[in-house]
Design a protein around this motif. Structure first.
Motif, PDB file in Angstrom:
ATOM      1  N   ASP A 232       0.818  -1.204   0.000  1.00 37.25           N
ATOM      2  CA  ASP A 232       0.000   0.000   0.000  1.00 37.25           C
ATOM      3  C   ASP A 232       0.858   1.262   0.000  1.00 37.25           C
ATOM      4  N   ALA A 233       2.004   1.201   0.665  1.00 36.35           N
ATOM      5  CA  ALA A 233       2.906   2.348   0.661  1.00 36.35           C
ATOM      6  C   ALA A 233       3.411   2.629  -0.757  1.00 36.35           C
ATOM      7  N   CYS A 247       9.463   4.835  -6.232  1.00 32.81           N
ATOM      8  CA  CYS A 247       8.472   4.132  -5.421  1.00 32.81           C
ATOM      9  C   CYS A 247       8.744   2.636  -5.305  1.00 32.81           C
ATOM     10  N   THR A 248       9.596   2.103  -6.164  1.00 34.89           N
ATOM     11  CA  THR A 248       9.958   0.688  -6.066  1.00 34.89           C
ATOM     12  C   THR A 248      10.567   0.368  -4.711  1.00 34.89           C
ATOM     13  N   ASP A 249      11.182   1.359  -4.079  1.00 35.38           N
ATOM     14  CA  ASP A 249      11.757   1.168  -2.743  1.00 35.38           C
ATOM     15  C   ASP A 249      10.735   0.596  -1.767  1.00 35.38           C
ATOM     16  N   TYR A 250       9.486   1.016  -1.898  1.00 35.75           N
ATOM     17  CA  TYR A 250       8.458   0.643  -0.926  1.00 35.75           C
ATOM     18  C   TYR A 250       7.988  -0.805  -1.077  1.00 35.75           C
ATOM     19  N   VAL A 308      14.578  -5.634   3.003  1.00 39.05           N
ATOM     20  CA  VAL A 308      15.683  -4.726   2.684  1.00 39.05           C
ATOM     21  C   VAL A 308      16.208  -5.032   1.291  1.00 39.05           C
ATOM     22  N   TRP A 309      16.375  -3.994   0.487  1.00 44.86           N
ATOM     23  CA  TRP A 309      17.005  -4.153  -0.817  1.00 44.86           C
ATOM     24  C   TRP A 309      18.524  -4.132  -0.660  1.00 44.86           C
ATOM     25  N   ASP A 310      19.208  -4.984  -1.402  1.00 43.88           N
ATOM     26  CA  ASP A 310      20.660  -5.055  -1.323  1.00 43.88           C
ATOM     27  C   ASP A 310      21.308  -3.719  -1.687  1.00 43.88           C
ATOM     28  N   ASP A 311      20.679  -2.966  -2.583  1.00 44.40           N
ATOM     29  CA  ASP A 311      21.222  -1.684  -3.048  1.00 44.40           C
ATOM     30  C   ASP A 311      21.354  -0.665  -1.921  1.00 44.40           C
ATOM     31  N   TRP A 312      20.615  -0.863  -0.836  1.00 42.60           N
ATOM     32  CA  TRP A 312      20.672   0.082   0.279  1.00 42.60           C
ATOM     33  C   TRP A 312      21.928  -0.073   1.114  1.00 42.60           C
ATOM     34  N   TYR A 327      24.346 -14.485   3.972  1.00 39.87           N
ATOM     35  CA  TYR A 327      23.057 -14.012   3.450  1.00 39.87           C
ATOM     36  C   TYR A 327      23.242 -12.734   2.647  1.00 39.87           C
ATOM     37  N   ARG A 328      22.456 -12.603   1.580  1.00 35.67           N
ATOM     38  CA  ARG A 328      22.444 -11.363   0.808  1.00 35.67           C
ATOM     39  C   ARG A 328      21.028 -11.134   0.278  1.00 35.67           C
ATOM     40  N   PRO A 329      20.450  -9.967   0.540  1.00 35.00           N
ATOM     41  CA  PRO A 329      19.075  -9.704   0.085  1.00 35.00           C
ATOM     42  C   PRO A 329      19.025  -9.465  -1.421  1.00 35.00           C
ATOM     43  N   PRO A 330      17.830  -9.450  -2.002  1.00 36.74           N
ATOM     44  CA  PRO A 330      17.693  -9.253  -3.457  1.00 36.74           C
ATOM     45  C   PRO A 330      18.182  -7.879  -3.915  1.00 36.74           C
ATOM     46  N   ARG A 331      18.658  -7.850  -5.139  1.00 36.95           N
ATOM     47  CA  ARG A 331      19.117  -6.587  -5.736  1.00 36.95           C
ATOM     48  C   ARG A 331      18.099  -6.066  -6.734  1.00 36.95           C
ATOM     49  N   LYS A 332      17.957  -4.762  -6.810  1.00 41.44           N
ATOM     50  CA  LYS A 332      17.008  -4.173  -7.743  1.00 41.44           C
ATOM     51  C   LYS A 332      17.417  -4.359  -9.184  1.00 41.44           C
ATOM     52  N   VAL A 333      18.710  -4.479  -9.433  1.00 37.51           N
ATOM     53  CA  VAL A 333      19.154  -4.627 -10.815  1.00 37.51           C
ATOM     54  C   VAL A 333      18.604  -5.886 -11.457  1.00 37.51           C
ATOM     55  N   ASN A 334      18.139  -6.809 -10.627  1.00 39.34           N
ATOM     56  CA  ASN A 334      17.557  -8.053 -11.165  1.00 39.34           C
ATOM     57  C   ASN A 334      16.093  -7.907 -11.543  1.00 39.34           C
ATOM     58  N   GLN A 335      15.509  -6.779 -11.118  1.00 39.93           N
ATOM     59  CA  GLN A 335      14.079  -6.605 -11.396  1.00 39.93           C
ATOM     60  C   GLN A 335      13.863  -6.145 -12.829  1.00 39.93           C
ATOM     61  N   LYS A 336      12.785  -6.627 -13.441  1.00 40.58           N
ATOM     62  CA  LYS A 336      12.492  -6.256 -14.834  1.00 40.58           C
ATOM     63  C   LYS A 336      11.036  -5.849 -14.945  1.00 40.58           C
TER      64      LYS A 336
END
Length: 336
Positions: A232-233, A247-250, A308-312, A327-336
């Motif tokens: 919703d955010a 807004c992808t951050d949310y 948490v996004w890895d990019d942060w 452990y490593r969280p997902p990266r935004k560069v992988n999003q399409k």
């Protein structure tokens, strides 16, 4: 008396050994061998005592850090401040704008309106975010065992961070240079969250899933779950700022793969959110439950979904997270 002064004890032992070595020399055939042996023995004794004292000092520091972390996270005031943030989403079914703090923060970023500010958002997250940041910093510096945080307070850390997450993102985006994806504000709180969620996914996956799908304040009627809050955010951010990339951050951090059931459900949820920005809390909760089922309960990897996004993260936080948890969280560069 000497026990209270380890340096004096070490020196006394060293002198005693040297004297003993000299006395031994009187009856020895070789001055050099005896004297060197005495010095070596003295140095060894002194070093052993000092190393022991350093070890005791480090243990004392770790105990004090542990005590401070326990005192901070277990305090009634901290738990109440977390619930205050979570409960600010209450009565969501009666008013789409009930969470005014996020609305005002987004308006401040979008237009810098005179009628909007970030003070209410800052007031809500100040206490719990500072405590999480302190705890993460103690782990970062090696004074606090990360397993203690995860075992004792893992659920509370995840709940606290999830409730604060939309506000923390908005505050970060209004106060930092967005050209740098890394966070500076409360960056050690990110470490605390990732350690907690990594541990829960590995040891108590069902409990972690239950945490994310639990409603924030069910006693006040239909409310949003912790994961639905993030969805919703995202919708609110798009409405207020029209900045899709920002807004992808949310959104919850999702590991993207064309063959992944998790990514499939993520894309379906994202499509529905973009098509209809007036979804009821019930439907938002359903989308969140579908994501949790596909990404956590049935997920193939423990990093399929994160808060948490890895990019942060800074590189040093990535390194210590890998060292402690692998452990490593997902990266935004992988999003399409």
């Amino acid at each position: 008396m000497l026990r209270d002064k380890p340096e004096l004890m070490a020196l006394s032992i060293a002198v005693a050994i040297i004297i003993a070595g000299i006395l031994t020399w009187i009856r020895s055939e070789s001055l050099a061998n005896t004297f060197l042996a005495a010095i070596s023995a003295a140095a060894t004794a002194a070093a052993a005592i000092m190393i022991k004292e350093i070890d005791i000092g480090l243990k004392q520091l770790r105990f004090e850090a542990l005590d401070k972390a326990y005192d901070a996270l277990d305090k009634k005031e901290f738990k109440e401040s977390v619930e205050k943030v979570c409960n600010s989403y209450s009565r969501y079914s009666q008013s789409r704008d009930s969470f005014e703090a996020l609305q005002k923060c987004l308006e401040y970023y979008a237009r810098g309106s005179e009628n909007s500010d970030t003070s209410s958002a800052r007031a809500l997250v100040r206490r719990p975010s500072i405590e999480l940041n302190k705890t993460g910093y103690l782990i970062y510096r090696g004074f606090l065992d990360h397993r203690y945080l995860a075992e004792e307070f893992g659920g509370l850390v995840v709940r606290a961070f999830a409730c604060m997450r939309p506000l923390l993102i908005c505050l970060r985006n209004t106060s930092e240079d967005l050209r740098d994806k890394r966070w500076f504000m409360r960056r050690f709180a990110l470490l605390a969250e990732l350690i907690a969620e990594s541990f829960l996914k590995k040891r108590w996956k069902q409990y972690f899933a239950k945490l994310l799908t639990a409603q924030t304040n069910p006693k006040d009627g239909p409310g949003l779950s912790l994961l639905a809050l993030q969805l919703d955010a995202y919708v609110k951010c798009v409405e207020k700022t029209s900045h899709e990339e920002l807004c992808t951050d949310y959104l919850p951090a999702i590991s993207y793969s064309k063959q992944s059931r998790c990514a499939e459900k993520y894309n379906e949820a994202l499509y529905e959110l973009r098509r209809n920005n007036k979804l009821e809390p019930r439907r938002l909760n359903e989308l969140a439950e579908e994501l949790v089922k596909a990404c956590i309960i049935e997920g193939e990897k423990k990093d399929d979904l994160s808060l948490v996004w890895d990019d942060w993260l800074d590189d040093d936080l990535r390194k210590i997270l890998k060292k402690l948890c692998g452990y490593r969280p997902p990266r935004k560069v992988n999003q399409k």
